[in-house]
Design a protein around this motif. Sequence first.
Motif, PDB file in Angstrom:
ATOM      1  N   GLY A   1       0.650  -1.284   0.075  1.00  0.00           N
ATOM      2  CA  GLY A   1       0.071   0.054   0.037  1.00  0.00           C
ATOM      3  C   GLY A   1       0.820   1.407   0.167  1.00  0.00           C
ATOM      4  O   GLY A   1       0.643   2.250  -0.752  1.00  0.00           O
ATOM      5  N   ASN A   2       1.907   1.189   0.880  1.00  0.00           N
ATOM      6  CA  ASN A   2       2.777   2.390   0.969  1.00  0.00           C
ATOM      7  C   ASN A   2       3.495   2.537  -0.525  1.00  0.00           C
ATOM      8  O   ASN A   2       3.559   3.851  -0.989  1.00  0.00           O
ATOM      9  CB  ASN A   2       3.753   2.226   2.036  1.00  0.00           C
TER      10      ASN A   2
ATOM     11  N   GLU B   1       1.301   3.929  -2.967  1.00  0.00           N
ATOM     12  CA  GLU B   1       0.867   5.441  -2.807  1.00  0.00           C
ATOM     13  C   GLU B   1       1.983   6.481  -3.257  1.00  0.00           C
ATOM     14  O   GLU B   1       1.794   7.484  -3.753  1.00  0.00           O
ATOM     15  CB  GLU B   1       0.393   5.580  -1.195  1.00  0.00           C
ATOM     16  N   ARG B   2       3.141   5.922  -3.067  1.00  0.00           N
ATOM     17  CA  ARG B   2       4.569   6.894  -3.504  1.00  0.00           C
ATOM     18  C   ARG B   2       4.186   6.999  -4.877  1.00  0.00           C
ATOM     19  O   ARG B   2       4.616   8.189  -5.492  1.00  0.00           O
ATOM     20  CB  ARG B   2       5.868   6.226  -3.028  1.00  0.00           C
TER      21      ARG B   2
ATOM     22  N   ARG C   1       1.479   6.991  -6.862  1.00  0.00           N
ATOM     23  CA  ARG C   1       0.381   7.707  -7.096  1.00  0.00           C
ATOM     24  C   ARG C   1       0.816   9.170  -6.655  1.00  0.00           C
ATOM     25  O   ARG C   1       0.485  10.214  -7.500  1.00  0.00           O
ATOM     26  CB  ARG C   1      -0.734   7.349  -6.227  1.00  0.00           C
ATOM     27  N   GLN C   2       1.526   9.439  -5.553  1.00  0.00           N
ATOM     28  CA  GLN C   2       1.941  10.837  -5.440  1.00  0.00           C
ATOM     29  C   GLN C   2       2.780  11.587  -6.266  1.00  0.00           C
ATOM     30  O   GLN C   2       2.919  12.567  -6.510  1.00  0.00           O
ATOM     31  CB  GLN C   2       2.553  10.838  -3.795  1.00  0.00           C
TER      32      GLN C   2
ATOM     33  N   ASP D   1       0.487  10.995 -10.047  1.00  0.00           N
ATOM     34  CA  ASP D   1      -1.260  11.202  -9.642  1.00  0.00           C
ATOM     35  C   ASP D   1      -1.872  10.107 -10.331  1.00  0.00           C
ATOM     36  O   ASP D   1      -3.067   9.972 -10.833  1.00  0.00           O
ATOM     37  CB  ASP D   1      -1.491  12.424 -10.675  1.00  0.00           C
TER      38      ASP D   1
ATOM     39  N   CYS E   1      -1.709   5.366 -10.351  1.00  0.00           N
ATOM     40  CA  CYS E   1      -0.822   3.982 -10.025  1.00  0.00           C
ATOM     41  C   CYS E   1      -1.582   2.979 -10.731  1.00  0.00           C
ATOM     42  O   CYS E   1      -2.563   2.633 -10.555  1.00  0.00           O
ATOM     43  CB  CYS E   1      -0.822   3.650  -8.562  1.00  0.00           C
TER      44      CYS E   1
ATOM     45  N   ARG F   1      -8.226   4.240  -2.903  1.00  0.00           N
ATOM     46  CA  ARG F   1      -6.902   4.060  -2.216  1.00  0.00           C
ATOM     47  C   ARG F   1      -7.386   2.675  -1.400  1.00  0.00           C
ATOM     48  O   ARG F   1      -7.932   2.800  -0.305  1.00  0.00           O
ATOM     49  CB  ARG F   1      -6.682   5.046  -1.181  1.00  0.00           C
TER      50      ARG F   1
ATOM     51  N   ASP G   1      -7.811  -0.200   1.084  1.00  0.00           N
ATOM     52  CA  ASP G   1      -7.296  -0.716   2.333  1.00  0.00           C
ATOM     53  C   ASP G   1      -6.804  -2.367   2.289  1.00  0.00           C
ATOM     54  O   ASP G   1      -6.873  -2.788   1.312  1.00  0.00           O
ATOM     55  CB  ASP G   1      -8.617  -0.826   3.298  1.00  0.00           C
TER      56      ASP G   1
ATOM     57  N   ASP H   1     -11.818  -0.627  -5.690  1.00  0.00           N
ATOM     58  CA  ASP H   1     -10.722   0.123  -5.796  1.00  0.00           C
ATOM     59  C   ASP H   1      -9.930  -0.232  -7.128  1.00  0.00           C
ATOM     60  O   ASP H   1      -8.845   0.376  -7.192  1.00  0.00           O
ATOM     61  CB  ASP H   1      -9.908  -0.067  -4.317  1.00  0.00           C
TER      62      ASP H   1
END
Length: 484
Positions: A51-52, A55-56, A58-59, A62, A64, A110, A112, A150
Amino acid sequence: MGTGAMADQSSGAAAQKHARAFIVAMNSAVRAVRLYPIENAAVQRAIAELGNSAERVRQDEDECALRRIGDFLFVNETRLRLSFDNYAAVASLLGLFREAGIGGIVLVGRPDPRAWVVLLSFLQSPPLEYPEEERLAQLTARLEQARVADFELSPPLEEGVREEAELDAKERARQTYVRSLDVTREIITSTRLGKSPSLKRVKRAVQGIVDSILTDSTSLMGLTTLRDFDEYTFVHSVNVCIMSVALGRRLGLAKLQLLDLGLAALLHDLGKSRVPLELLNKRGELDEDERLLLQSHTWQGVLALFGIPGVATRPWRAMSAAYEHHMRTDLSGYPRLVRPRTLSMFSKIIAVTDGFDAATTSRVYQDAPWTPADVLRGMRDNPRLGLDPVVVKAFINLTGIYPVGTVVVLDTFEIALVMAANPDAAALSRPLVRILMDERGNPVQNTAQLMDLTARDASGQFVRSIIRTEDPHRYGISIGDHFA
């Protein structure tokens, strides 16, 4: 280089870094979900890291998305460049996507931890009762029933990737290696599950290996130094195939013969798919019954190959090699014979490459493998191994006395890594090396340059000579990092 170009290069490096981390994290999570209950701490850690890492990505971008196009993996628009730390993950996920009949996963939310576990569980148990083109719809329906919204699954794409001719030689070799690893995993896993695998993809993979050996054997031979314990059976089969084809070429076999040899080598251990995994992975010595069961992989391989449907002509040479590759030249070894026979040349070749790769690899029952140079010395000097001396001599001529991946100490007290046999056939003991540490044991910063140990100084003396081999672990050297 301008500021803009430097920024683009930095951005590309960051994208590769995050893409690699995402791929490795997903493969680790797949393994954890497969091996442990959901509540296990290892599963929880693996899902959290996945998950982390998502997210990296995506950040930074914008978005993933993980996509398979042909034999390549993309994270968003970044195509994964293969390296030692991700080649097994790439091959594993390619196989997972292919069997599930999907081409991509886009994160539309996102997820879970529960959503990730549901997705990975479904991917590992695809609806195989449906044709491949219908599995995507079935998996999508399963996610909807599990109320997981998701992820968006997309169909596979086979076009749109630049041709391999545009890749450099090293990257083409990596791609060939990973494709072969993926195919080997597929056919061994299918056989283990009682399915009927297809030889078409296997033959295409062997064709890639033969073409690579005929055009640039150095890059592909270097990849046989890769070692991944969790992937041992698959990596071993691919390594034996590569070395067998290279050895067959050295012995003068024609291209069509090399294709048959490569197929036989890639499938020589197919019978192990019918041996229980707990026996293959057992630590310590085997009792008599276990030993006989393990040895049965030779004739079990013949049965598995004989049972492959839909082939115009059965792979008879591969069957012979599967049956004979543990026999000695005096016909001892196993399986025990009831009547005399003549060993095929393919079996003699595979016996040498199989023994070499096995002896130089760490496994559950072999924590300290022999150095490549020691294995060659034993093959040459120990007739009790029962290897054909002509084939062994040709193998030594192929690899040199110090094979690729051997760590050596030079008479300058530098530590070096053998990168290739010397192109001069008369210089078997003077390979091409890369200096890794200076005479004081300090790491050398620029390791790109190769040293030819046949180089002489003004007085005609050799500039550098090998005085002994060394254990790479003693110096913290990861062999694969220098070839992948």
